[in-house]
Design an enzyme around this catalytic site. Structure first.
Site, PDB file in Angstrom:
ATOM      1  N   TYR A   1      -9.305  -9.828   2.663  1.00  0.00           N
ATOM      2  CA  TYR A   1     -10.711  -8.752   2.802  1.00  0.00           C
ATOM      3  C   TYR A   1     -11.330  -8.405   2.004  1.00  0.00           C
ATOM      4  CZ  TYR A   1      -7.740  -4.645   2.560  1.00  0.00           C
ATOM      5  OH  TYR A   1      -6.501  -4.042   1.782  1.00  0.00           O
ATOM      6  N   GLU A   2     -10.847  -8.110   0.925  1.00  0.00           N
ATOM      7  CA  GLU A   2     -11.920  -8.386  -0.468  1.00  0.00           C
ATOM      8  C   GLU A   2     -12.265  -9.362  -0.919  1.00  0.00           C
ATOM      9  OE1 GLU A   2      -8.913  -5.963  -3.347  1.00  0.00           O
ATOM     10  OE2 GLU A   2      -7.753  -6.578  -2.713  1.00  0.00           O
TER      11      GLU A   2
ATOM     12  N   HIS B   1      -5.995  -9.024  -1.340  1.00  0.00           N
ATOM     13  CA  HIS B   1      -6.315  -9.035   0.402  1.00  0.00           C
ATOM     14  C   HIS B   1      -7.404  -9.886  -0.001  1.00  0.00           C
ATOM     15  CE1 HIS B   1      -4.277  -5.661  -0.516  1.00  0.00           C
ATOM     16  NE2 HIS B   1      -3.076  -5.430   0.379  1.00  0.00           N
TER      17      HIS B   1
ATOM     18  N   HIS C   1      -6.422   4.834   7.254  1.00  0.00           N
ATOM     19  CA  HIS C   1      -5.972   4.893   5.896  1.00  0.00           C
ATOM     20  C   HIS C   1      -5.411   5.963   4.939  1.00  0.00           C
ATOM     21  CE1 HIS C   1      -5.005   1.719   1.993  1.00  0.00           C
ATOM     22  NE2 HIS C   1      -5.932   2.639   1.978  1.00  0.00           N
TER      23      HIS C   1
ATOM     24  N   ASN D   1       1.842   3.954  10.847  1.00  0.00           N
ATOM     25  CA  ASN D   1       1.604   4.047  11.820  1.00  0.00           C
ATOM     26  C   ASN D   1       2.170   2.971  13.529  1.00  0.00           C
ATOM     27  OD1 ASN D   1      -0.527   2.417  10.706  1.00  0.00           O
ATOM     28  ND2 ASN D   1      -0.845   2.352  12.461  1.00  0.00           N
TER      29      ASN D   1
ATOM     30  N   ALA E   1       2.540  -2.171   3.839  1.00  0.00           N
ATOM     31  CA  ALA E   1       2.257  -0.985   4.984  1.00  0.00           C
ATOM     32  C   ALA E   1       2.698  -1.994   5.977  1.00  0.00           C
ATOM     33  CB  ALA E   1       1.924  -0.158   4.812  1.00  0.00           C
TER      34      ALA E   1
ATOM     35  N   SER F   1      -1.179  -8.838   4.648  1.00  0.00           N
ATOM     36  CA  SER F   1      -0.953  -9.081   3.754  1.00  0.00           C
ATOM     37  C   SER F   1       0.106 -10.070   4.101  1.00  0.00           C
ATOM     38  CB  SER F   1      -0.503  -7.780   2.311  1.00  0.00           C
ATOM     39  OG  SER F   1       0.753  -7.525   3.435  1.00  0.00           O
TER      40      SER F   1
ATOM     41  N   HIS G   1      -3.541   0.203  -4.913  1.00  0.00           N
ATOM     42  CA  HIS G   1      -2.989  -0.331  -5.343  1.00  0.00           C
ATOM     43  C   HIS G   1      -3.161  -0.183  -7.053  1.00  0.00           C
ATOM     44  CE1 HIS G   1      -1.703  -3.189  -1.920  1.00  0.00           C
ATOM     45  NE2 HIS G   1      -2.436  -2.514  -1.436  1.00  0.00           N
TER      46      HIS G   1
ATOM     47  N   SER H   1       0.744  -1.151  -0.164  1.00  0.00           N
ATOM     48  CA  SER H   1       0.243   0.329  -0.265  1.00  0.00           C
ATOM     49  C   SER H   1       0.843   1.623   0.086  1.00  0.00           C
ATOM     50  CB  SER H   1      -0.818  -0.336   0.634  1.00  0.00           C
ATOM     51  OG  SER H   1      -2.252  -1.022   1.462  1.00  0.00           O
TER      52      SER H   1
HETATM   53  N1  HPA Z   1      -3.041  -2.756  11.407  1.00  0.00           N
HETATM   54  C1  HPA Z   1      -3.123  -3.285   9.825  1.00  0.00           C
HETATM   55  N2  HPA Z   1      -2.410  -2.933   9.107  1.00  0.00           N
HETATM   56  C2  HPA Z   1      -2.203  -1.703   9.171  1.00  0.00           C
HETATM   57  C3  HPA Z   1      -1.883  -0.767  10.070  1.00  0.00           C
HETATM   58  C4  HPA Z   1      -2.284  -1.192  10.839  1.00  0.00           C
HETATM   59  O1  HPA Z   1      -2.891  -0.353  11.896  1.00  0.00           O
HETATM   60  N3  HPA Z   1      -1.359  -0.565   9.265  1.00  0.00           N
HETATM   61  C5  HPA Z   1      -1.131  -0.542   7.952  1.00  0.00           C
HETATM   62  N4  HPA Z   1      -1.388  -0.936   7.952  1.00  0.00           N
END
Ligand code: HPA
Length: 277
Positions: free
Chosen positions: A87-88, A85, A252, A240, A115, A217, A63, A32
């Site tokens: 979740y998709e 992913h 996001h 983050n 990410a 992922s 993406h 990402s």
């Molecule tokens: N949690 C899960 N997936 C992520 C996060 C997170 O805080 N940051 C980027 N991808």
């Protein structure tokens, strides 16, 4: 859940093979917000995923959906710009379809990026983490990409995962970070399904079981890569810090913004290590 036949992988690989002149030495999966790395590829041959039968198409902002094949730091690379992913709604077999195609193309090494949220309290947004090991909560709970009939053409029924992340590649990254003054973190990446971010209790749980970074992922790709005998390097961009007290929200857009800061660091590391991989 969708599965494939061996011939499906071969079919997509043949389309790519017809377009390339020299063998591909390395494959890169961009996570990402890290898609900008593909712009570094010289004399790129671009293949849209839609032109590859069987290839799953990503539905998430940040993406893209294409392969960029060409030269990077003197090596022939195939860059997968955009992934899908769990979740998709994609099956673990669909998520890892690209890795099987890479194996049909006899690509020996894989660099996966993502990410991720920083669970280790010493991590900051903008850090890069070398993945030393993983915890696959989704694969551990029944959604392993190797479930079902084994493809003996790629690897054994019960593949070893004791050194999923190549130690030599890891030491190349550590040396590159020292040379370039990048404050490299390292640790364990945990795969959760998402798409909801974690609750504070889940973050405390993840920390307790040894998670340093969490994301949605990478682990299925690495399992399939190792099954097929590829050497793997994994890098997480920490976008983050994960909150264990409910005082910080995950978002996001923020993930994509911070990924812009992380991209150049990962590019720097790649230029240093690619000639030696
Ligand atoms: N949690 C899960 N997936 C992520 C996060 C997170 O805080 N940051 C980027 N991808």
């Amino acid at each position: 859940m969708k599965t494939y036949e061996y011939a499906d992988y071969v079919k997509a690989a043949e389309i790519i093979k017809e377009k390339i002149k020299t063998p591909i030495e390395l494959a890169l999966v961009l996570g990402s917000g890290l898609g900008g790395l593909a712009d570094e590829v010289k004399h790129p041959l671009i293949i849209d995923y839609r032109d590859l039968p069987g290839w799953p198409l990503s539905t998430v902002e940040g993406h893209k959906g294409r392969l960029v094949i060409g030269e990077l730091a003197g090596r022939m690379v195939l860059v997968q710009q955009g992934r899908v992913h769990f979740y998709e709604g994609y099956s673990p077999a669909e998520i890892t379809f690209p890795i099987r195609v890479m194996q049909c193309l006899k690509i020996p090494s894989l660099i996966v990026t993502n990410a991720a949220g920083g669970v280790n309290p010493s991590f900051s947004a903008g850090d890069v983490m070398l993945i030393t090991d993983h915890i696959g909560f989704v694969s551990m709970s029944g959604f392993n990409p190797l479930n079902g009939r084994n493809f003996d053409q790629f690897g054994p029924r019960f593949p070893d995962m004791s050194q999923a992340y190549d130690r030599e590649y890891g030491s190349l990254v550590r040396k590159a970070a020292t040379r370039t003054g990048i404050d490299l973190k390292e640790g364990v990446y945990t795969w959760l399904s998402g798409p909801s971010f974690e609750t504070p209790a889940e973050i405390r749980f993840l920390r307790t079981v040894g998670t340093d970074a969490v994301g949605m992922s990478t682990v299925p790709e690495v399992i399939v890569a190792r099954h097929g005998g590829m050497r793997v390097l994994g890098l997480s961009g920490i976008t983050n810090k994960c909150s264990d007290d409910g005082e910080m929200k995950a978002d996001h857009q923020e993930v994509l913004q911070i990924a812009d800061i992380i991209g150049p660091k990962i590019i720097r590391i790649l230029y240093e290590i690619l000639p030696d991989m």
